[in-house]
Design an enzyme around this catalytic site. Structure first.
Site: not given
Length: 318
Positions: A42, A61, A128, A130, A175, A207
């Protein structure tokens, strides 16, 4: 009567997979890998008075995060910009329509609120498993919200933070929508009545839950290195530019816990916090001398410079 999903969501316009639709009506498959695995990324782009801020940096980014997940960017930068501007315009019209008519003749642009554009791309829909399925069509979602900036009191008095060990994974530079670690770390500060949780990997600063952290010592702004242990905020580059323009020394390196606790000033940065002073850490006042427990002079310079930079928000493409 319990709330339903649609009863608590606004009818603000959003963008989902090529269509513009009210947020309360937007739907994705329960088998979307963003929902099942958090398999997506995101971005959060500020817009001041209708103009996007450091949009090219946010797109760079986004490209990096998508590349790490082996997802092709589903839109060009120009297309992302067009979607963002369409949503900004739609929300501005909605706000204007709801506002009482006071007879003002102010230009419409002067009334445009500051907004946040949220962009999300997940790998797409599949049964589903992985393993990353090849050839999926990414799910693309964009929405716009009001920007909630810090209060005048927070700016004048600073905010309280707590410290904790950084228990998240080793790819913090992505992110990612997999934000459970950030949720847990932010809850630590919420439970303590503080604004943020400042985290350390071993003895070194990483952070905060949803912010970058900066130490000021001897007039120098010091931040953690750009590496896989920190999500490099867009303010990394902005702060470097602002410091250079205002003759403030700027440095990126490993920062020890002792240096954080002995800082002259401690700052948070993010899209919505912009730059914000921390004046209380684990119940102890930050700083020394006349500035102990108070926002310091470097914060004041950076904040003023930041506000000037906002006036140069990027114009939309013609």
């Amino acid at each position: 009567m319990p709330h339903t999903a649609t009863s608590v969501l606004p009818d603000t316009l959003c963008y989902l997979n090529g269509d513009y639709t009210p947020l309360k009506d937007a739907k994705i498959s329960v088998m979307d890998r963003g929902f099942i695995f958090g398999d997506g990324v995101y971005e959060v782009v500020p817009a001041y008075a209708g103009q996007l801020f450091r949009f090219a940096h946010h797109m760079a980014r986004l490209d990096r995060s998508l590349a790490e997940l082996r997802i092709d960017n589903p839109l060009t930068h120009a297309e992302w910009r067009e979607v963002a501007m369409q949503l900004i315009a739609a929300r501005t019209r909605q706000i204007s329509a709801a506002a009482p008519n006071d007879g003002s003749k102010e230009p419409q642009n002067a009334r445009q609120p500051d907004q946040i554009i949220y962009i999300q791309v997940s790998r797409g829909v599949a049964l589903r498993d992985h393993v990353m399925p090849p050839g999926l069509k990414p799910t693309v979602f964009v929405m716009v919200n009001a920007m909630k900036l810090p209060s005048a009191q927070q700016r004048s008095q600073g905010v309280s933070c707590v410290t904790a060990d950084d228990f998240r994974w080793g790819k913090a530079h992505i992110k990612s929508t997999s934000l459970l670690g950030a949720v847990f770390s932010r809850q630590i500060s919420a439970d303590a009545g503080a604004l943020e949780t400042i985290m350390f990997r071993g003895d070194y600063l990483s952070e905060a839950a949803a912010s970058n952290v900066w130490v000021v010592k001897g007039g120098t702004v010091i931040g953690p290195l750009r590496d896989n242990l920190v999500l490099e905020g867009i303010r990394y580059g902005l702060f470097e530019e602002l410091c250079r323009a205002n003759s403030i020394p700027f440095e990126l390196r490993r920062i020890t816990r002792a240096e954080v606790l002995d800082a002259d000033e401690l700052l948070l940065s993010s899209a919505t916090k912009e730059v914000l002073p921390v004046t209380l850490l684990d119940g102890n006042k930050v700083g020394t001398g006349a500035n102990v427990g108070q926002p310091g002079p470097v914060y004041a310079k950076l904040y003023a410079a930041y506000q000037e930079a906002k006036q140069q928000a990027e114009e939309p493409a013609a």
